[in-house]
Design an enzyme around this catalytic site. Structure first.
Site, mmCIF file in Angstrom:
data_model
loop_
_atom_site.group_PDB
_atom_site.id
_atom_site.type_symbol
_atom_site.label_atom_id
_atom_site.label_comp_id
_atom_site.label_asym_id
_atom_site.label_seq_id
_atom_site.Cartn_x
_atom_site.Cartn_y
_atom_site.Cartn_z
ATOM 1 N N ARG A 50 0.805 -1.227 0.000
ATOM 2 C CA ARG A 50 0.000 0.000 0.000
ATOM 3 C C ARG A 50 0.836 1.274 0.000
ATOM 4 N NH1 ARG A 50 -2.758 -3.629 3.293
ATOM 5 N NH2 ARG A 50 -4.650 -4.398 2.279
ATOM 6 N N GLU A 106 3.247 -11.085 14.066
ATOM 7 C CA GLU A 106 2.587 -11.543 15.280
ATOM 8 C C GLU A 106 2.906 -13.004 15.597
ATOM 9 O OE1 GLU A 106 -1.843 -11.401 17.278
ATOM 10 O OE2 GLU A 106 -1.499 -10.463 15.341
#
Length: 181
Positions: A70, A107
């Site tokens: 992005r 994560e």
């Protein structure tokens, strides 16, 4: 840019961010920037606001580095506006030719980000751009890559910063965010 104009542009950007509950997993409220891209005035507002920030705070910037994927949407438009170059920070294995990479923690796993060896020169003044700052892992890796190449990282810029996740605290440079959530 006048404060009222800036506020109108920020409001337009905010109106074009869609909240998607439980994506990519349950309990996550995903901030979707795709509606910004569909509305030329909203996209122009994002670039106007970033441009104003860079011209006021980092007038000697030589490169914009955008994160996969992005950051690729906003970075080239901003770089063109500023009359400077744009550099891709990609996931490992996506760039041709010699590259330099940095591993970073996700994560539940690790990943690697890379740039082409000749993308950044020692001493070049670089700003890093992405759509969103959450925990700061990817932006931190991008900073590490730039510093590994001896570039001077001036700061990071994002459309949205998720303040509760404290990602900015993890970064070695200042963060400019259009919107905080």
């Amino acid at each position: 840019m006048a404060d009222s104009t800036r506020a109108q542009k920020l409001d337009l950007v905010l109106q074009h961010i869609r909240n998607v509950p439980d994506f990519p997993s349950k309990g996550i409220m995903f901030k979707d920037i795709c509606p910004i891209l569909k509305e030329p005035k909203a996209l122009a507002a994002v670039i106007d606001l970033f441009e104003e920030h860079v011209r006021q705070n980092h007038p000697h910037t030589e490169l914009i580095a955008g994160l996969d994927a992005r950051g690729f949407l906003f970075g080239p438009l901003l770089a063109q506006r500023l009359g400077i170059g744009f550099v891709l920070v990609r996931k490992k294995g996506k760039l041709p030719g010699p590259t330099v990479s940095v591993a970073y923690a996700l994560e539940y796993a690790t990943a690697e980000a890379e740039i082409q060896v000749d993308a950044v020169q020692p001493g070049q003044k670089v700003l890093i751009i992405d759509d969103l700052l959450a925990t700061g892992g990817t932006l931190y890796a991008a900073c590490e890559l730039m510093m590994k190449q001896k570039a001077q990282v001036l700061g990071c810029m994002v459309v949205i910063e998720l303040k509760d996740l404290h990602g900015a605290e993890r970064l070695p440079v200042p963060v400019f965010s259009l919107l905080q959530n």
